[in-house]
Design a protein around this motif. Structure first.
Motif, PDB file in Angstrom:
ATOM      1  N   GLN A   1       2.615   1.134   2.822  1.00 53.46           N
ATOM      2  CA  GLN A   1       3.141  -0.145   2.359  1.00 53.46           C
ATOM      3  C   GLN A   1       3.799  -0.052   0.994  1.00 53.46           C
ATOM      4  N   ILE A   2       3.367   0.887   0.182  1.00 60.22           N
ATOM      5  CA  ILE A   2       3.903   0.991  -1.174  1.00 60.22           C
ATOM      6  C   ILE A   2       5.402   1.236  -1.171  1.00 60.22           C
ATOM      7  N   GLY A   3       5.919   1.726  -0.043  1.00 64.59           N
ATOM      8  CA  GLY A   3       7.353   2.009   0.040  1.00 64.59           C
ATOM      9  C   GLY A   3       8.210   0.785  -0.216  1.00 64.59           C
TER      10      GLY A   3
ATOM     11  N   PRO B   1      -4.163  -2.668  -3.089  1.00 65.46           N
ATOM     12  CA  PRO B   1      -3.761  -1.444  -3.808  1.00 65.46           C
ATOM     13  C   PRO B   1      -4.553  -0.216  -3.400  1.00 65.46           C
ATOM     14  N   GLU B   2      -5.770  -0.426  -2.901  1.00 64.00           N
ATOM     15  CA  GLU B   2      -6.602   0.716  -2.497  1.00 64.00           C
ATOM     16  C   GLU B   2      -6.017   1.436  -1.291  1.00 64.00           C
ATOM     17  N   PHE B   3      -5.279   0.679  -0.453  1.00 66.80           N
ATOM     18  CA  PHE B   3      -4.735   1.272   0.774  1.00 66.80           C
ATOM     19  C   PHE B   3      -3.205   1.336   0.767  1.00 66.80           C
ATOM     20  N   ALA B   4      -2.578   0.957  -0.337  1.00 69.06           N
ATOM     21  CA  ALA B   4      -1.117   0.847  -0.383  1.00 69.06           C
ATOM     22  C   ALA B   4      -0.407   2.166  -0.093  1.00 69.06           C
ATOM     23  N   LYS B   5      -1.018   3.279  -0.482  1.00 70.36           N
ATOM     24  CA  LYS B   5      -0.367   4.579  -0.302  1.00 70.36           C
ATOM     25  C   LYS B   5      -0.840   5.306   0.954  1.00 70.36           C
TER      26      LYS B   5
END
Length: 297
Positions: A217-219, A256-260
């Protein structure tokens, strides 16, 4: 008054039945043709309120034809086009409007170094080479493609066309003239921004699509932040709601813990895939776009 209304509707309906009757009774050749070819010009109208998948695709094809012959130049690289198409076709399977027997998506690369992407009705998505080069990894690229797919799945261009037709006094009981609808579709795709609500919805659904397809998702957030830091406002953001507001909205729903977590963050692999893009190509051979008959539609 009722008799006048009756006469107003009965003649177009009779014309349609006569045209269809002649078509059915006449032996047909093997070459393809459009149903529009056998209907009188007076009844070649688009009913935007009840536009089905087949009708949207037919109208979208005509808009696309205008775009690729008058407005943009497609990038002639089969490998790059296949790469973008593979990403897009995976994402649409996760959309709220997946492909069907009567509705398909077409992904095309535009030979233009500006950082931009857009879509039009009928499943047509356009990604500029400049945006492909600007993205650092595939997750960032997928976030843009997902955003444009969402505009199509939510029929944002059709809703925009309907509002525009009413504003310009072009909507009538018979519908919107097909040629004017095509011109309006080109104008919406290239020059008229979507509403603030449509952009936020496309961000949220694009994020959902890329996550379902396994992308990190961070993309999506990283790419927007990169564009915000650019010296000049990229085209893809110039007509949209403020990017910082969009980033804030996305960060509220991304943990944010799973964003990458997920794929698509390998920058080296991505750069190898897009190495064929040459943004230094001389552009003097790009023909000037033809002037449309009339943009006062």
């Amino acid at each position: 008054m009722q008799q006048v209304r009756y006469r107003r509707w009965i003649y177009p309906i009779l014309s349609i039945w006569i045209a269809l009757g002649l078509w059915i009774a006449t032996p047909q050749g093997s070459q393809g043709f459009s149903i529009w070819d056998i209907l009188p010009d007076a009844i070649q109208a688009i009913q935007l309120a009840t536009l089905g998948d087949r009708q949207e695709m037919a109208l979208g094809k005509e808009i696309n034809q205008q775009l690729v012959t008058r407005e943009v130049r497609l990038y002639d690289d089969e490998v790059m086009n296949d790469y973008i198409d593979r990403i897009g076709q995976r994402l649409v399977r996760e959309s709220s409007r997946p492909p069907s027997s009567v509705f398909r998506y077409t992904f095309q690369v535009v030979d233009d170094e500006s950082v931009n992407a857009f879509a039009t009705l009928g499943g047509f998505v356009y990604i500029h080479t400049g945006l492909i080069a600007e993205a650092e990894n595939e997750a960032e690229l997928a976030s843009v493609i997902g955003h444009e797919i969402a505009h199509i799945s939510q029929r944002h261009a059709i809703k925009q066309m309907r509002r525009l037709a009413i504003t310009r006094g072009l909507a009538s009981a018979a519908g919107l003239d097909r040629n004017r609808a095509v011109q309006m579709g080109v104008e919406i795709a290239l020059r008229l921004p979507h509403s603030r609500e449509a952009e936020y919805e496309a961000d949220a659904l694009g994020l959902k699509m890329m996550t379902a397809d396994g992308y990190a998702q961070i993309g999506m957030v990283d790419f927007m932040k990169k564009l915000v830091r650019a010296r000049s406002v990229p085209t893809v953001l110039s007509t949209h709601p403020h990017a910082r507001d969009r980033i804030a909205a996305l960060e509220k729903v991304i943990d944010p813990e799973f964003a990458k977590q997920g794929r698509g963050l390998d920058a080296t692999t991505y750069q190898d895939r897009i190495a064929s893009i040459d943004l230094e190509t001389e552009r003097d051979d790009l023909p000037e776009p033809d002037e449309p008959d009339s943009w006062e539609i």
